[in-house]
Enzyme design. Structure first.
Site, PDB file in Angstrom:
ATOM      1  N   CYS A  67       0.853  -1.185   0.000  1.00  0.00           N
ATOM      2  CA  CYS A  67       0.000   0.000   0.000  1.00  0.00           C
ATOM      3  C   CYS A  67       0.893   1.241   0.000  1.00  0.00           C
ATOM      4  O   CYS A  67       2.012   1.215   0.514  1.00  0.00           O
ATOM      5  CB  CYS A  67      -0.872  -0.024   1.249  1.00  0.00           C
ATOM      6  SG  CYS A  67      -1.806   1.476   1.552  1.00  0.00           S
ATOM      7  N   SER A  88       0.743   3.760   1.814  1.00  0.00           N
ATOM      8  CA  SER A  88       1.117   4.179   3.176  1.00  0.00           C
ATOM      9  C   SER A  88       2.398   3.488   3.635  1.00  0.00           C
ATOM     10  O   SER A  88       3.185   4.069   4.379  1.00  0.00           O
ATOM     11  CB  SER A  88       0.002   3.862   4.165  1.00  0.00           C
ATOM     12  OG  SER A  88      -1.184   4.451   3.735  1.00  0.00           O
ATOM     13  N   HIS A 143       5.078   5.479   2.323  1.00  0.00           N
ATOM     14  CA  HIS A 143       5.249   6.695   3.131  1.00  0.00           C
ATOM     15  C   HIS A 143       6.150   6.437   4.335  1.00  0.00           C
ATOM     16  O   HIS A 143       6.953   7.284   4.711  1.00  0.00           O
ATOM     17  CB  HIS A 143       3.899   7.217   3.636  1.00  0.00           C
ATOM     18  CG  HIS A 143       3.053   7.832   2.572  1.00  0.00           C
ATOM     19  ND1 HIS A 143       3.554   8.589   1.545  1.00  0.00           N
ATOM     20  CD2 HIS A 143       1.707   7.821   2.379  1.00  0.00           C
ATOM     21  CE1 HIS A 143       2.568   9.009   0.775  1.00  0.00           C
ATOM     22  NE2 HIS A 143       1.432   8.549   1.252  1.00  0.00           N
ATOM     23  N   CYS A 203      -7.342  -2.917   3.158  1.00  0.00           N
ATOM     24  CA  CYS A 203      -7.050  -1.476   3.105  1.00  0.00           C
ATOM     25  C   CYS A 203      -7.674  -0.842   1.850  1.00  0.00           C
ATOM     26  O   CYS A 203      -8.727  -0.239   1.929  1.00  0.00           O
ATOM     27  CB  CYS A 203      -5.553  -1.168   3.199  1.00  0.00           C
ATOM     28  SG  CYS A 203      -5.240   0.628   3.282  1.00  0.00           S
TER      29      CYS A 203
HETATM   30  C1  CXF Z   1      -3.193   4.994   6.501  1.00  0.00           C
HETATM   31  C2  CXF Z   1      -4.484   5.627   6.854  1.00  0.00           C
HETATM   32  C3  CXF Z   1      -4.357   7.032   7.300  1.00  0.00           C
HETATM   33  C4  CXF Z   1      -3.272   7.240   8.277  1.00  0.00           C
HETATM   34  C5  CXF Z   1      -1.968   6.654   7.852  1.00  0.00           C
HETATM   35  C6  CXF Z   1      -2.084   5.228   7.447  1.00  0.00           C
HETATM   36  N1  CXF Z   1      -3.364   3.636   6.458  1.00  0.00           N
HETATM   37  C7  CXF Z   1      -3.526   2.857   5.414  1.00  0.00           C
HETATM   38  O1  CXF Z   1      -3.053   2.850   4.349  1.00  0.00           O
HETATM   39 ZN    ZN Z   2      -3.019   0.965   3.315  1.00  0.00          ZN
END
Ligand code: CXF
Ligand code: ZN
Length: 363
Positions: A42, A44, A47, A163
């Site tokens: 994903c 995230s 990130h 997710c």
């Molecule tokens: C995210 C959702 C919003 C906060 C950071 C993580 N999670 C999923 O991808």
């Molecule tokens: Zn996610």
């Protein structure tokens, strides 16, 4: 006693994940040991890798998965060994103020740091994403962070309900509550935006505009419900103004699915000045700001955000899985790459380059 696991570990920002053998603690009374069968990559997770979101390191990332229950702590009631499950990065304890209120899907346990390490590397604690850490052969999940699903659904599809699918479809259907006949603009046609498109179509929207700077995403966008495709790179003037014109006065609903603070502004300004509702789904980098003219709220245009599509996992994921099994939502065409755990870094390279929509690790 511990379980030896193989996992991808993030040791430092912007460095490749390292596949290592780690020790996973045995389940406490309220925990479940899950054998991970499929785990999705994903944005995230990226990130966390590149530092846009931060976490203590080292850590096992990964929060979007499906697997089989191997063992349960003594107090666990809702699952038993052999059950097929989807881990929940947004728990649903069912008894906190949030869970009981009906006003939010974010259980009080969402985002709460863990008090005790569950994973060890040569005796030293290793963290994990979302109290899960699914880039691993096995994970420990609290019962509140797990939902049982039907056993005839393929792991390498339903992992995505953990997710992306739920986040995107849910943003349109559960959070924004897109109405039949309405107009929708979706910014960012990736693993989330495509799911917002199919959610908008499912809700009966009649005008669905897909916006992306990559025109190669047009075919997929149309397959998932877009009736128009707009590439902002081909537009000289103001993007929001062009979209206001294209939707004859502004969209009833807009969705930002990138996590770009400038695009959040465009998404807000492209919806109808009287009743347009902008939903922020993308996760913007820590510390970055968007700005809005407060006068534009006066007449009724609004903005809000959505995590996990407003879904309560234990209630809503089995329904998402049914929608997939009944052909109501398409997951097959979104899972573009199947990889092994030791190819995880190549998987993130494909995410960075835009080559993949979703890559799934199969164990
Ligand atoms: C995210 C959702 C919003 C906060 C950071 C993580 N999670 C999923 O991808
Ligand atoms: Zn996610």
């Amino acid at each position: 006693v511990t379980t030896k696991i193989r996992a991808a570990v993030l040791h430092a920002i912007n460095e490749p994940l390292v596949i290592e053998e780690l020790e996973l603690d045995d389940p406490r009374p309220d925990e479940v040991l899950v054998q991970i069968k499929a785990a999705g990559l994903c944005h995230s997770d990226l990130h966390y890798i590149n530092g846009s979101l931060s976490r203590p390191l080292p850590t096992v990332p990964g929060h979007e998965a499906a697997g089989v229950v191997l063992a349960c702590g003594s107090a666990v009631k809702s699952v038993r060994p052999g059950d097929h499950v989807v881990p929940l990065f947004v728990p649903q304890c069912g008894s906190c103020e949030s869970c009981l209120s009906g006003r939010t899907n974010l259980c009080r346990y969402f985002g709460v740091p863990e008090s005790e390490p569950r994973i060890f590397r040569a005796g030293e604690p290793v963290g994990r994403s979302s109290t899960l850490g699914t880039f691993a052969t096995h994970a420990l999940a609290n019962e509140r962070s797990l939902v049982k699903v039907r056993s005839d659904a393929p792991f390498n599809r339903i992992f995505y309900c953990g997710c992306g699918v739920t986040t995107g479809v849910g943003a349109a259907v559960f959070d924004a509550k897109v109405q039949p006949g309405s107009s929708v603009i979706v910014f960012g046609i990736g693993g989330i935006g495509l799911n917002v498109l199919q959610g908008a179509r499912l809700a009966g929207a009649s005008t669905i505009v897909a916006v992306d700077t990559n025109s190669e995403r047009e075919a997929m966008a149309r397959k998932f419900g877009a009736t128009r495709f707009f590439n902002p790179a081909t537009c000289d003037g103001d993007v929001a103004a062009a979209l206001l014109a294209l939707t004859e006065g502004g969209a009833d609903y807009s969705f930002e699915c990138i996590g770009n603070t400038a695009v959040v502004e465009q998404a807000f300004n492209a919806c109808h000045p009287l009743w347009g509702r902008c939903t922020v789904v993308g996760v913007t980098p820590n510390g970055k700001m968007s700005s809005f003219n407060p006068q534009s709220f006066l007449m009724g245009r609004s903005i809000s955000g959505s995590i996990f599509g407003g879904a309560k996992g234990r209630r809503d994921i089995p329904r998402m899985v049914d929608w997939y099994m009944d052909g109501i939502i398409n997951i097959d065409d979104l899972v573009t790459h199947r990889i092994k755990l030791d190819q995880i870094n190549e998987g993130f390279d494909m995410m960075r380059s835009g080559e993949s929509i979703r890559a799934v690790i199969e164990f």
